[in-house]
Design an enzyme around this catalytic site. Structure first.
Site, PDB file in Angstrom:
ATOM      1  N   ARG A  97       3.401  -3.189   8.387  1.00 54.67           N
ATOM      2  CA  ARG A  97       2.788  -3.759   9.579  1.00 54.67           C
ATOM      3  C   ARG A  97       3.580  -4.973  10.051  1.00 54.67           C
ATOM      4  O   ARG A  97       4.156  -5.705   9.265  1.00 54.67           O
ATOM      5  CB  ARG A  97       1.344  -4.210   9.283  1.00 54.67           C
ATOM      6  CG  ARG A  97       0.325  -3.088   9.244  1.00 54.67           C
ATOM      7  CD  ARG A  97      -1.087  -3.631   9.032  1.00 54.67           C
ATOM      8  NE  ARG A  97      -1.211  -4.301   7.761  1.00 54.67           N
ATOM      9  CZ  ARG A  97      -1.190  -5.624   7.584  1.00 54.67           C
ATOM     10  NH1 ARG A  97      -1.089  -6.443   8.619  1.00 54.67           N
ATOM     11  NH2 ARG A  97      -1.285  -6.140   6.379  1.00 54.67           N
ATOM     12  N   TYR A 153       4.632   3.428  11.523  1.00 55.60           N
ATOM     13  CA  TYR A 153       4.210   3.129  10.155  1.00 55.60           C
ATOM     14  C   TYR A 153       2.782   2.637  10.026  1.00 55.60           C
ATOM     15  O   TYR A 153       2.368   1.692  10.709  1.00 55.60           O
ATOM     16  CB  TYR A 153       5.143   2.081   9.522  1.00 55.60           C
ATOM     17  CG  TYR A 153       5.139   2.201   8.014  1.00 55.60           C
ATOM     18  CD1 TYR A 153       6.014   3.066   7.371  1.00 55.60           C
ATOM     19  CD2 TYR A 153       4.223   1.500   7.250  1.00 55.60           C
ATOM     20  CE1 TYR A 153       5.983   3.221   5.992  1.00 55.60           C
ATOM     21  CE2 TYR A 153       4.177   1.647   5.865  1.00 55.60           C
ATOM     22  CZ  TYR A 153       5.078   2.508   5.239  1.00 55.60           C
ATOM     23  OH  TYR A 153       5.031   2.663   3.883  1.00 55.60           O
ATOM     24  N   LYS A 201      -6.542  -0.059  10.884  1.00 52.32           N
ATOM     25  CA  LYS A 201      -6.691  -1.502  11.128  1.00 52.32           C
ATOM     26  C   LYS A 201      -7.049  -1.793  12.589  1.00 52.32           C
ATOM     27  O   LYS A 201      -7.850  -2.682  12.872  1.00 52.32           O
ATOM     28  CB  LYS A 201      -5.408  -2.249  10.754  1.00 52.32           C
ATOM     29  CG  LYS A 201      -4.930  -1.976   9.347  1.00 52.32           C
ATOM     30  CD  LYS A 201      -5.948  -2.365   8.308  1.00 52.32           C
ATOM     31  CE  LYS A 201      -5.433  -1.962   6.936  1.00 52.32           C
ATOM     32  NZ  LYS A 201      -5.898  -2.744   5.830  1.00 52.32           N
ATOM     33  N   HIS A 246     -12.404  -5.895   5.636  1.00 54.64           N
ATOM     34  CA  HIS A 246     -11.271  -5.347   4.879  1.00 54.64           C
ATOM     35  C   HIS A 246     -11.672  -5.253   3.410  1.00 54.64           C
ATOM     36  O   HIS A 246     -11.196  -6.025   2.577  1.00 54.64           O
ATOM     37  CB  HIS A 246     -10.068  -6.284   5.077  1.00 54.64           C
ATOM     38  CG  HIS A 246      -8.766  -5.739   4.577  1.00 54.64           C
ATOM     39  ND1 HIS A 246      -7.688  -6.554   4.273  1.00 54.64           N
ATOM     40  CD2 HIS A 246      -8.337  -4.476   4.336  1.00 54.64           C
ATOM     41  CE1 HIS A 246      -6.664  -5.816   3.878  1.00 54.64           C
ATOM     42  NE2 HIS A 246      -7.039  -4.550   3.896  1.00 54.64           N
ATOM     43  N   SER A 265      -3.980  -7.474   1.779  1.00 51.86           N
ATOM     44  CA  SER A 265      -3.160  -6.276   1.620  1.00 51.86           C
ATOM     45  C   SER A 265      -2.333  -6.344   0.333  1.00 51.86           C
ATOM     46  O   SER A 265      -1.766  -7.389   0.010  1.00 51.86           O
ATOM     47  CB  SER A 265      -2.230  -6.139   2.829  1.00 51.86           C
ATOM     48  OG  SER A 265      -3.006  -6.086   4.009  1.00 51.86           O
ATOM     49  N   CYS A 300      -3.297  -6.357  -2.738  1.00 48.79           N
ATOM     50  CA  CYS A 300      -3.829  -7.256  -3.771  1.00 48.79           C
ATOM     51  C   CYS A 300      -4.872  -6.585  -4.657  1.00 48.79           C
ATOM     52  O   CYS A 300      -5.631  -7.267  -5.347  1.00 48.79           O
ATOM     53  CB  CYS A 300      -4.400  -8.518  -3.133  1.00 48.79           C
ATOM     54  SG  CYS A 300      -3.113  -9.589  -2.471  1.00 48.79           S
ATOM     55  N   ASP A 318     -10.502   0.444   1.380  1.00 45.27           N
ATOM     56  CA  ASP A 318      -9.829  -0.494   2.298  1.00 45.27           C
ATOM     57  C   ASP A 318     -10.742  -1.130   3.346  1.00 45.27           C
ATOM     58  O   ASP A 318     -10.532  -2.273   3.712  1.00 45.27           O
ATOM     59  CB  ASP A 318      -8.675   0.228   3.009  1.00 45.27           C
ATOM     60  CG  ASP A 318      -7.643  -0.724   3.598  1.00 45.27           C
ATOM     61  OD1 ASP A 318      -7.187  -1.635   2.869  1.00 45.27           O
ATOM     62  OD2 ASP A 318      -7.298  -0.581   4.783  1.00 45.27           O
ATOM     63  N   ARG A 359       4.092   4.196   0.357  1.00 41.87           N
ATOM     64  CA  ARG A 359       2.665   4.529   0.315  1.00 41.87           C
ATOM     65  C   ARG A 359       2.439   6.030   0.158  1.00 41.87           C
ATOM     66  O   ARG A 359       3.334   6.842   0.398  1.00 41.87           O
ATOM     67  CB  ARG A 359       1.984   4.040   1.587  1.00 41.87           C
ATOM     68  CG  ARG A 359       2.058   2.502   1.718  1.00 41.87           C
ATOM     69  CD  ARG A 359       0.839   1.898   2.290  1.00 41.87           C
ATOM     70  NE  ARG A 359       0.880   0.446   2.196  1.00 41.87           N
ATOM     71  CZ  ARG A 359      -0.179  -0.300   1.949  1.00 41.87           C
ATOM     72  NH1 ARG A 359      -1.360   0.238   1.759  1.00 41.87           N
ATOM     73  NH2 ARG A 359      -0.071  -1.624   1.878  1.00 41.87           N
TER      74      ARG A 359
HETATM   75  P1  GTP Z   1      -3.660  -2.434   0.864  1.00 42.32           P
HETATM   76  O1  GTP Z   1      -3.656  -0.944   0.864  1.00 42.32           O
HETATM   77  O2  GTP Z   1      -2.394  -3.014   1.366  1.00 42.32           O
HETATM   78  O3  GTP Z   1      -4.839  -3.005   1.575  1.00 42.32           O
HETATM   79  O4  GTP Z   1      -3.640  -2.910  -0.690  1.00 42.32           O
HETATM   80  P2  GTP Z   1      -4.743  -2.921  -1.853  1.00 42.32           P
HETATM   81  O5  GTP Z   1      -5.545  -4.176  -1.766  1.00 42.32           O
HETATM   82  O6  GTP Z   1      -5.481  -1.649  -1.892  1.00 42.32           O
HETATM   83  O7  GTP Z   1      -3.847  -3.082  -3.182  1.00 42.32           O
HETATM   84  P3  GTP Z   1      -3.502  -2.024  -4.342  1.00 42.32           P
HETATM   85  O8  GTP Z   1      -4.713  -1.651  -5.162  1.00 42.32           O
HETATM   86  O9  GTP Z   1      -2.738  -0.911  -3.756  1.00 42.32           O
HETATM   87  O10 GTP Z   1      -2.557  -2.900  -5.281  1.00 42.32           O
HETATM   88  C1  GTP Z   1      -1.344  -3.454  -4.830  1.00 42.32           C
HETATM   89  C2  GTP Z   1      -0.457  -3.796  -5.984  1.00 42.32           C
HETATM   90  O11 GTP Z   1      -1.113  -4.688  -6.880  1.00 42.32           O
HETATM   91  C3  GTP Z   1      -0.048  -2.568  -6.797  1.00 42.32           C
HETATM   92  O12 GTP Z   1       1.311  -2.676  -7.135  1.00 42.32           O
HETATM   93  C4  GTP Z   1      -0.917  -2.671  -8.024  1.00 42.32           C
HETATM   94  O13 GTP Z   1      -0.315  -2.079  -9.145  1.00 42.32           O
HETATM   95  C5  GTP Z   1      -1.108  -4.172  -8.208  1.00 42.32           C
HETATM   96  N1  GTP Z   1      -2.420  -4.480  -8.842  1.00 42.32           N
HETATM   97  C6  GTP Z   1      -3.619  -3.947  -8.507  1.00 42.32           C
HETATM   98  N2  GTP Z   1      -4.603  -4.404  -9.314  1.00 42.32           N
HETATM   99  C7  GTP Z   1      -4.024  -5.263 -10.183  1.00 42.32           C
HETATM  100  C8  GTP Z   1      -4.520  -6.051 -11.277  1.00 42.32           C
HETATM  101  O14 GTP Z   1      -5.703  -6.068 -11.618  1.00 42.32           O
HETATM  102  N3  GTP Z   1      -3.606  -6.829 -11.943  1.00 42.32           N
HETATM  103  C9  GTP Z   1      -2.281  -6.836 -11.584  1.00 42.32           C
HETATM  104  N4  GTP Z   1      -1.455  -7.615 -12.286  1.00 42.32           N
HETATM  105  N5  GTP Z   1      -1.773  -6.092 -10.574  1.00 42.32           N
HETATM  106  C10 GTP Z   1      -2.629  -5.313  -9.883  1.00 42.32           C
HETATM  107  C1  SPV Z   2      -2.851  -3.128   4.619  1.00 44.78           C
HETATM  108  O1  SPV Z   2      -1.772  -3.630   4.918  1.00 44.78           O
HETATM  109  O2  SPV Z   2      -3.868  -3.830   4.377  1.00 44.78           O
HETATM  110  C2  SPV Z   2      -2.967  -1.664   4.488  1.00 44.78           C
HETATM  111  C3  SPV Z   2      -1.812  -0.845   4.854  1.00 44.78           C
HETATM  112  O3  SPV Z   2      -4.019  -1.181   4.107  1.00 44.78           O
HETATM  113  S1  SPV Z   2      -1.691  -0.557   6.564  1.00 44.78           S
HETATM  114  O4  SPV Z   2      -2.444   0.656   6.863  1.00 44.78           O
HETATM  115  O5  SPV Z   2      -0.286  -0.368   6.887  1.00 44.78           O
HETATM  116  O6  SPV Z   2      -2.252  -1.657   7.302  1.00 44.78           O
HETATM  117 MN    MN Z   3      -5.549  -2.818   3.579  1.00 42.37          MN
END
Ligand code: GTP
Ligand code: SPV
Ligand code: MN
Length: 583
Positions: free
Chosen positions: A69, A197, A206, A226, A248, A250, A275, A364
């Protein structure tokens, strides 16, 4: 093609402007998806992965300048600048329209215009909302079929109800100089050009379900957030739903489908969403949540059988991967997945570590939520699920403890408003910089944050059984930059404490910034976390927090007079308490 005159007229106008070769109305059928895929295989937009081990799965490589994004190219175009707030970039609607019309003129020449009707939320839910995305990207059309309830049923609902959000999208020439994502909340209109993307292009996500929906939600008395939504069931069969907002990349997807630690026999996690949550005050005075999405667009790097086994299982078939690397035998690969060495990187070059990571850090997967082993049919319930606790989280190497409980709703809104997190690869720009990201909505709130916080306070006042509000941080680090907390499945231990607190079953240590677990409050059985680390994770440093509260104060003041006085008062109370503690 439709009995809805406004939709028919809009498609005709857009076609006249963008000059496509063909128009295709998507019905959402499997046959249509198969045709989209075979066309993309022929054009090279998709590559087929090994059909033996990864049936019906494909790899898409986006343009190397179009991998995340682009917040600096995203605008909210309200008639009054102040209604968009300092949290958004703003353009006057007339100026934005003329800029975008010029860019869209002739943009679809030689291409097919896809009309993509979709429904955000269970198709029969009164809380769901429909939209139509017009796009010239077959990749977007295919992804929208996975991410939303797309096609015939959505169009029928639009024809029944009459209203829908319009989203116009074109790949344009993919030049970042001519890339814009514009929102016109008053017109229920989104226009996006120059990117294919994720959140820039899959407009249901979003753009609609957060930016436009948050604007509508304020007018109509609900919240668009979110947040993941998950159920946690204990061995006695008691089920609690949790909604959690993390910025995002996290940890939302990971938490939404976590697998309980081996010590937690009989505990179950039920995935509703990963999400976005649409939250409504129920007649019973509780907060109810639906997931407007039908699929996951999740971060690949870091996903492995060790960290997220449910994700690995759900990605075995019928998945679109974007910007991952590939092994010699046609399997998708990314950093953290395994010890293998990939054959090609995300740009299709022979893998060479000198070129950086093999998979793009924001690579992704797109997959139907139903493929997740922990997916719950409650995700289809028209009324949603009742929320016991709301969690705000961030990625902070220092300061923020593992978990902190808000004193009450109003204090919880302050915790959310003051959230900060290190930036990630989900948006273009520098990674690892701490920035304020209130409620994880900095990039996604479609109106002024001052009004948004006031709306949160007003929503709380309508809840007679308000969820508890918590802050968590899975990302505390030691001096060697190692994580102090094991994270992933082990996070259930923290969720257990949160649920016990909501039930009034355990005591906590009260501090001016919120309540902390007592020693032994977080069950560590079978875990290898030292006493010192646990102390570090569950205590607050009054001096450092005083500095934090000062920063939060200046941050809030930056949003001017629209910030509710109650938030300033709440912050001042916390700061005063800290001053006493610090002596
Ligand atoms: P968006 O789709 O961007 O909104 O992201 P999200 O909040 O769904 O994050 P996601 O669960 O995909 O995690 C993002 C990154 O953080 C990945 O590389 C995970 O492996 C890492 N991660 C997730 N949970 C943890 C955790 O509890 N501890 C650590 N150290 N890393 C984590
Ligand atoms: C984020 O960035 O929080 C996502 C991925 O969930 S996107 O759909 O590209 O915004
Ligand atoms: Mn997100």
């Amino acid at each position: 093609m439709t009995s809805n005159q406004a939709l028919a007229d809009w498609v005709r106008e857009v076609a006249a402007l963008t000059q496509p070769d063909r128009i295709h109305w998507c019905d959402g059928s499997q046959a249509e998806y198969d045709t989209l895929v075979s066309d993309m295989l022929r054009s090279g937009t998709l590559l087929e992965l090994d059909p033996e081990t990864r049936p019906h799965s494909y790899l898409h490589r986006s343009h190397p300048s179009d991998v995340a994004r682009t917040e600096h190219l995203t605008f909210v175009c309200t008639p009054e600048r102040d209604d968009a707030g300092p949290n958004n970039q703003w353009l006057a609607p007339a100026e934005a329209h003329s800029k975008m019309d010029a860019l869209f003129a002739g943009a679809m020449r030689g291409r097919t215009l896809y009309v993509v009707p979709y429904c955000m939320g269970p198709i029969d839910s009164p809380l769901a909302r429909c939209g139509v995305e017009i796009t010239d990207s077959p990749y977007v059309a295919a992804n929208m079929r996975i991410m939303t309830r797309m096609g015939k049923a959505a169009l029928a609902r639009i024809e029944r109800e009459g209203s829908f959000v319009r989203g116009l999208h074109s790949l344009g020439d993919l030049d970042p100089e001519r890339r814009f994502i514009m929102h016109f909340p008053q017109e229920l209109l989104i226009q996006s050009i120059g990117s294919g993307y994720g959140g820039n292009a899959l407009l249901g996500k979003k753009c609609h379900a957060l930016r436009i929906a948050s604007y509508q939600a304020r007018q109509e008395g609900w919240l668009a957030e979110h947040m993941l939504i998950m159920g946690v069931e204990d061995p006695q069969g008691r089920l609690h739903y949790i909604a959690a907002a993390f910025p995002s990349a996290c940890g939302k997807t990971n938490m939404a489908m976590l697998i309980p630690p081996v010590e937690y026999q009989g505990w179950k996690v039920k995935t509703i969403g990963d999400d976005i949550a649409w939250l409504h005050v129920g007649e019973d005075g509780r907060l109810w949540a639906i997931n407007p999405e039908a699929g996951f667009f999740g971060v690949a790097p870091g996903t492995s059988r060790h960290t997220n086994p449910n994700a690995v299982d759900m990605l075995e078939h019928d998945t679109i991967f974007t910007n991952v690397a590939m092994t010699g035998d046609g399997r998708p690969w990314w950093e953290g997945l395994s010890d293998e060495t990939p054959a090609t990187d995300w740009q299709g070059r022979p893998y060479d570590p000198a070129n950086g990571p093999a998979a793009h850090p924001n690579a992704r997967f797109t997959v139907s939520a139903r493929q997740c082993p922990s997916w719950s049919p409650e995700a289809e319930h028209p009324a949603g699920v009742p929320i016991t606790a709301i969690i705000f989280g961030g990625r902070r190497a220092s300061l923020a403890p593992l978990v902190l409980e808000a004193k009450n709703w109003q204090h919880g809104v302050l915790l959310g408003a003051g959230m900060a997190s290190e930036t990630t690869a989900a948006a273009t720009g520098k990674v690892g910089v701490v920035r304020r990201d209130p409620m994880a909505m900095q990039p996604f709130c479609g109106y002024h944050f001052g009004d948004y916080w006031a709306h949160w306070l007003a929503t709380g006042a309508r809840l007679t059984k308000a969820p508890g509000i918590y802050q968590v941080n899975w990302f505390r680090r030691d001096a060697e930059r190692r994580f102090l907390w094991p994270g992933y499945g082990e996070n259930l231990r923290v969720l257990k404490w949160i649920i016990e607190r909501c039930q009034g079953q355990v005591n906590a240590e009260q501090t001016p910034v919120g309540n902390l677990p007592l020693h032994g409050g977080i069950d560590l059985a079978g875990l290898d976390v030292s006493r010192e680390h646990m102390r570090e994770l569950t205590h607050i440093d009054p001096q450092a927090w005083l500095a934090e509260m000062d920063e939060v104060g200046s941050f809030l003041h930056g949003f001017g007079p629209r910030v509710p006085q109650a938030l300033h008062d709440e912050r001042e109370r916390a700061a005063q308490g800290l001053r006493q503690l610090a002596g």
